[in-house]
Write a protein that holds these residues in place. Structure first.
Motif, PDB file in Angstrom:
ATOM      1  N   GLN A 109      -0.413  -1.560  -4.431  1.00 57.70           N
ATOM      2  CA  GLN A 109      -1.829  -1.850  -4.256  1.00 57.70           C
ATOM      3  C   GLN A 109      -2.482  -0.700  -3.496  1.00 57.70           C
ATOM      4  O   GLN A 109      -1.843  -0.055  -2.666  1.00 57.70           O
ATOM      5  N   ARG A 110      -3.747  -0.475  -3.783  1.00 54.99           N
ATOM      6  CA  ARG A 110      -4.492   0.572  -3.089  1.00 54.99           C
ATOM      7  C   ARG A 110      -4.960   0.042  -1.739  1.00 54.99           C
ATOM      8  O   ARG A 110      -5.462  -1.075  -1.645  1.00 54.99           O
ATOM      9  N   MET A 111      -4.806   0.846  -0.701  1.00 51.09           N
ATOM     10  CA  MET A 111      -5.213   0.433   0.637  1.00 51.09           C
ATOM     11  C   MET A 111      -6.719   0.640   0.792  1.00 51.09           C
ATOM     12  O   MET A 111      -7.185   1.705   1.179  1.00 51.09           O
ATOM     13  N   THR A 112      -7.478  -0.377   0.450  1.00 56.07           N
ATOM     14  CA  THR A 112      -8.925  -0.332   0.572  1.00 56.07           C
ATOM     15  C   THR A 112      -9.322  -0.551   2.033  1.00 56.07           C
ATOM     16  O   THR A 112      -8.482  -0.838   2.888  1.00 56.07           O
ATOM     17  N   GLY A 167       2.634   1.901  -3.264  1.00 50.31           N
ATOM     18  CA  GLY A 167       1.801   2.176  -4.424  1.00 50.31           C
ATOM     19  C   GLY A 167       1.498   0.965  -5.277  1.00 50.31           C
ATOM     20  O   GLY A 167       0.830   1.093  -6.311  1.00 50.31           O
ATOM     21  N   ARG A 187      -8.423  -4.096   3.193  1.00 46.84           N
ATOM     22  CA  ARG A 187      -6.978  -4.264   3.402  1.00 46.84           C
ATOM     23  C   ARG A 187      -6.535  -3.556   4.679  1.00 46.84           C
ATOM     24  O   ARG A 187      -5.664  -4.049   5.395  1.00 46.84           O
ATOM     25  N   ALA A 240       0.825  -1.211   0.000  1.00 46.70           N
ATOM     26  CA  ALA A 240       0.000   0.000   0.000  1.00 46.70           C
ATOM     27  C   ALA A 240       0.858   1.259   0.000  1.00 46.70           C
ATOM     28  O   ALA A 240       0.637   2.179  -0.792  1.00 46.70           O
TER      29      ALA A 240
END
Length: 333
Positions: free
Chosen positions: A153-156, A151, A159, A148
């Motif tokens: 993966q997006r920190m949803t 960059g 997550r 996250a």
């Protein structure tokens, strides 16, 4: 092999498929269909987790007979001896590709052979093997966290929940649920090093995923090992010049030889090879979910072999970490 590579077209019957004009029943597919590359990679990751789970216990068992330096040195020396007869020709054949990616290969090799190796081997010298296994299981949480902030993966929301649950579980494992154990006077240095090792391994896995060379996993691992072992030797010579280590530090008593062989050939050679294949085939975050098997193996062995005990707080912490891994695995399913 040619049957596997053929192009499939489905027939009008829902229970048949056609290959090169020949139709086969659905029952035949269940018998003849081989394991896919991804399935083999996942199987290798299961073996890796079991090998690594036993690694902490073996190191803890011989911690009174040998040194961290000896285990780190022989772990990679044995890998070099075992690998080179099989991969030397391939390394020379792929030298141009290796040279193009030499910087990243050298960096990955140094992280794995030197930085991570000293951390993960030193940890059982300073705390129980059971603790190391449980704390090392937090690596997938750190993979998500580092993915996250880097960059990748997006920190949803889900997550974030996974990371928070994992961090709470880690805190319980480190402190055993009391503020007193969180103080420097009560803190076990091996626990801190075990967490550091988990963070280092997460970073290594993400960097490995970014390695875009055309090298096979075996050749890539061999190249990284040679580069890493070179860095290890340079580091040891530097420490020796400062009077921090000596030649006697790499000596291993006869009683510890089987354990060193396990650490070098089993956990390091096969473990790293299967891990690299898994990361390349299914990705770092998905591969990291298989590490939940390692603490199960290390906990069982530590209790049975070393007589270590598992507290209620550790069980709760492990369950929280396991919950975060379970939720994380659903994300990557």
């Amino acid at each position: 092999a040619s049957w596997v590579r053929c192009c499939f077209t489905w027939s009008k019957s829902p229970r048949e498929f056609c290959c090169h004009g020949t139709c086969h029943s659905e029952a035949l597919t269940h018998i003849d269909m081989p394991l896919t590359t991804a399935q083999l990679a996942r199987l290798g990751l299961v073996v890796t987790a079991l090998l690594w789970g036993g690694n902490h216990v073996v190191i803890r068992a011989v911690s009174g007979e040998t040194s961290v330096v000896a285990l780190v040195f022989w772990r990679w020396a044995l890998v070099i001896i075992a690998l080179l007869p099989f991969t030397a020709t391939a390394i020379f054949r792929n030298w141009n590709e290796i040279r193009k990616n030499l910087t990243s290969i050298a960096l990955l090799g140094f992280i794995n052979c030197v930085v991570f190796s000293f951390a993960i081997i030193a940890a059982p010298f300073g705390t129980a093997a059971l603790n190391v296994g449980l704390l090392q299981a937090t690596a997938p949480v750190w993979v998500l966290f580092l993915s996250a902030i880097s960059g990748d993966q997006r920190m949803t929301g889900i997550r974030t929940l996974v990371v928070l649950i994992g961090f709470v579980g880690t805190a319980l494992l480190l402190t055993d649920g009391t503020l007193q154990n969180a103080s420097l006077s009560q803190f076990r240095w091996g626990d801190g090093v075990a967490v550091l090792a988990a963070v280092i391994w997460a970073a290594y896995s993400l960097l490995l995923r970014r390695q875009k060379s055309m090298l096979s996993p075996m050749v890539l691992f061999s190249a990284m090992t040679i580069a890493g072992f070179t860095g290890l030797m340079f580091s040891l010579f530097l420490l020796a010049s400062l009077g921090m280590v000596s030649l006697a530090d790499i000596a291993v008593p006869a009683t510890a030889v089987p354990s060193v062989l396990y650490v070098g050939i089993g956990a390091t050679l096969f473990g790293n090879l299967f891990w690299n294949i898994g990361v390349q085939k299914i990705g770092a975050s998905a591969a990291a979910q298989y590490l939940f098997l390692a603490p199960i193996a290390s906990s069982a062995l530590a209790v049975v072999w070393l007589g270590e005990t598992l507290s209620i707080v550790q069980v709760i912490g492990a369950l929280l970490v396991g919950t975060s891994l379970l939720i994380g695995s659903k994300i990557h399913a």
